[in-house]
Design a protein around this motif. Structure first.
Motif, PDB file in Angstrom:
ATOM      1  N   ASP A 276       0.829  -1.223   0.000  1.00 29.17           N
ATOM      2  CA  ASP A 276       0.000   0.000   0.000  1.00 29.17           C
ATOM      3  C   ASP A 276       0.857   1.263   0.000  1.00 29.17           C
ATOM      4  OD1 ASP A 276      -2.441  -1.192  -0.167  1.00 29.17           O
ATOM      5  OD2 ASP A 276      -2.743  -1.335   1.994  1.00 29.17           O
ATOM      6  N   ARG A 277       1.974   1.200   0.713  1.00 28.71           N
ATOM      7  CA  ARG A 277       2.839   2.385   0.773  1.00 28.71           C
ATOM      8  C   ARG A 277       3.376   2.724  -0.632  1.00 28.71           C
ATOM      9  NH1 ARG A 277       7.969   4.165   1.540  1.00 28.71           N
ATOM     10  NH2 ARG A 277       8.846   2.142   0.997  1.00 28.71           N
ATOM     11  N   LYS A 280       0.688   3.996  -3.030  1.00 32.23           N
ATOM     12  CA  LYS A 280       0.381   5.410  -2.765  1.00 32.23           C
ATOM     13  C   LYS A 280       1.435   6.303  -3.407  1.00 32.23           C
ATOM     14  CE  LYS A 280      -2.021   7.917   0.537  1.00 32.23           C
ATOM     15  NZ  LYS A 280      -1.821   9.035   1.222  1.00 32.23           N
ATOM     16  N   TYR A 286      -5.435   3.038  -5.631  1.00 34.54           N
ATOM     17  CA  TYR A 286      -6.136   1.877  -5.056  1.00 34.54           C
ATOM     18  C   TYR A 286      -5.195   1.232  -4.051  1.00 34.54           C
ATOM     19  CZ  TYR A 286      -3.349  -0.484  -8.641  1.00 34.54           C
ATOM     20  OH  TYR A 286      -2.304  -0.908  -9.429  1.00 34.54           O
ATOM     21  N   THR A 287      -5.764   0.433  -3.157  1.00 35.72           N
ATOM     22  CA  THR A 287      -4.948  -0.300  -2.185  1.00 35.72           C
ATOM     23  C   THR A 287      -4.894  -1.771  -2.610  1.00 35.72           C
ATOM     24  OG1 THR A 287      -6.882  -0.867  -0.873  1.00 35.72           O
ATOM     25  CG2 THR A 287      -5.736   1.181  -0.283  1.00 35.72           C
ATOM     26  N   ARG A 288      -4.040  -2.553  -1.934  1.00 36.50           N
ATOM     27  CA  ARG A 288      -3.986  -3.979  -2.306  1.00 36.50           C
ATOM     28  C   ARG A 288      -5.333  -4.634  -2.024  1.00 36.50           C
ATOM     29  NH1 ARG A 288       0.109  -7.398  -0.445  1.00 36.50           N
ATOM     30  NH2 ARG A 288      -1.109  -9.004   0.574  1.00 36.50           N
TER      31      ARG A 288
END
Ligand code: 5AD
Ligand code: SF4
Length: 445
Positions: A276-277, A280, A286-288
């Motif tokens: 996620d880092r 970003k 989007y996130t995992r």
């Protein structure tokens, strides 16, 4: 004296770097040259005009293009009338056209991505003057319809649906060299597809940097609607599209895909990273977890869907922990194929200015681990095909193997022998042997 027509016909040779988008643009350059009376040459040595359609997405594509352009110096010295033209993404970078002109003064025409469709005029200008033509437009213009195309990928045909990109992923140069996203009108796309099916093409691949945002700049349409409209075209053919963006890949679209009898059951959904880092920092939006949710939705509506992806390692500041998140995601999803890349620093992008650029050796080790993991998944998935009969669209002949080849709806490649020419036909093949990504089988009558 015997007058030979052969000597009058001018020949072209085009070298393409990069993706399907570029390959299709080369078909447009070939189409323009064909309409001017040129024919394709077998090699650079036989050509009267040599065109390089370049790519700048990663440094190695640029290096290869420059190496190949430089190698033409001798040929140009021997053949004074030879025209060398260089266009595409690489020349579109600010200041690059002039740099290229300084480095390789023998290039006759330098053009960009925004005036490719005007290539006939650029060539005419060159032929009527001794001067070098350096013409790279800073900004994109409106979409030009009706450019002739000399297609090279039968039974597949590429069809542009959008140009440019609005996403600005921080590593990516595309939005800077291809401008803002513009969608072709739905009826123009559908009409082109109809003509292609009528001409005998058996597979259509819709192209855009992010096909899922098709129509955002038009009224009352979107990609799901386009998919439904193209699927209505009569005749047996396959429909594919690339590339998708997870943030714009909607349930509405998944339903449209699942309800179409034309769309292949393979979806290319680039994830880029599993942390996620890093996602970003990449500005992927989007996130995992969002990604897993899209995968679950896809598999809910299309249980047999094959999912492929793009993954990047070595993005600035990527730690071992971030990388292990990517490995974990790859293991959990079970992709049917993955294009893996080492992050390449592109001047002008936000990521190029980030601290914490990753050591090449670290990136190489990480990419090797991913490749090994994906290869083992491919082998396992291929084994499941053993003794199964699949429908494939025959797309070519492999001279080395002396066999025809094609793909099933999941994009899996299969080879088979045949006395008759099968290219462009849907055939059933029983798989007798598997290995890596590809399968081998026999025709089933
Ligand atoms: N470095 C490495 N890979 C890149 N890609 C895009 N930009 C870069 C870059 N600077 C990859 C992404 C994209 C694919 C087409 O190319 O993974 O999905
Ligand atoms: Fe590049 Fe991101 Fe646009 Fe794809 S979506 S072309 S990776 S900026």
């Amino acid at each position: 004296m015997i007058f030979s027509m052969e000597n009058c016909i001018k020949k072209y040779f085009i070298t393409t770097y990069g993706c399907q988008m570029n390959l299709h643009e080369s078909e447009k350059i070939a189409g323009i040259l064909t309409s001017l009376g040129y024919e394709e040459a077998n090699s650079e040595v036989d050509a009267d005009i040599i065109v390089f359609n370049t790519c700048c997405i990663r440094e190695n594509a640029e290096d290869r293009a420059e190496g190949n352009i430089g190698a033409l110096k001798q040929l140009k010295r021997k053949k004074k009338d030879l025209i060398i033209a260089v266009g595409g993404c690489m020349t579109q970078q600010p200041g690059f056209a002039n740099e290229l002109h300084q480095k390789f003064p023998f290039i006759d025409i330098i053009f960009g991505t925004h005036n490719l469709e005007d290539f006939a005029n650029l060539l005419k200008r060159k032929l009527s003057s001794k001067k070098k033509i350096i013409d790279v437009l800073e900004k994109e213009g409106p979409i030009k319809e009706g450019t002739p195309k000399t297609r090279t990928s039968y039974p597949n045909a590429w069809v542009n649906i959008t140009y440019g990109c609005n996403n600005f992923c921080t590593y990516c140069i595309v939005p800077y060299v291809r401008g803002r996203e513009r969608s072709r009108k739905l009826e123009d796309v559908v009409n082109e597809c109809k003509s292609l099916i009528k001409e005998g093409y058996k597979e259509i691949t819709l192209l855009g940097q992010n096909v899922n945002s098709y129509g955002n700049d038009l009224k009352d349409t979107d990609f799901a609607t386009l998919i439904r409209e193209v699927s209505k075209i009569k005749g047996k053919f396959r429909l594919k599209f690339m590339t998708n963006h997870p943030k714009d890949f909607t349930e509405k679209l998944i339903i449209a895909i699942s309800e179409s009898d034309k769309v292949c059951h393979t979806v290319h959904l680039p994830v880029q990273a599993g942390s996620d880092r890093i996602l970003k920092l990449m500005n992927r939006k989007y996130t995992r977890n969002d990604y897993f949710e899209k995968i679950n939705l896809l598999r809910k509506y299309i249980p047999d869907v094959a999912i492929t992806t793009d993954i990047m390692v070595g993005f600035p500041t990527e730690t071992e922990e971030d990388f292990l998140d990517t490995v974990d995601l790859v293991e959990k999803v079970g992709f049917s194929g993955a294009f893996t890349f080492i992050y390449s620093k592109r001047d002008g992008t936000p990521a190029a200015k980030m601290d914490g650029q990753i050591d090449e050796e670290v990136s190489k080790r990480r990419i090797m681990k991913l490749i090994e993991l994906q290869n083992s998944t491919n082998r396992k998935q291929s084994e499941e095909y053993l003794n199964k009969t699949i429908e494939i669209l025959c797309e070519g002949f492999d001279e080395k193997k002396n066999m025809y080849l094609g793909r099933d709806t999941h994009g899996r490649m299969a080879y088979f022998s045949s006395q008759e020419d099968m290219i462009g036909q849907f055939v059933f093949v029983k798989i007798l042997k598997t290995g890596g990504m590809s399968l081998m089988g026999e025709l089933v009558r």
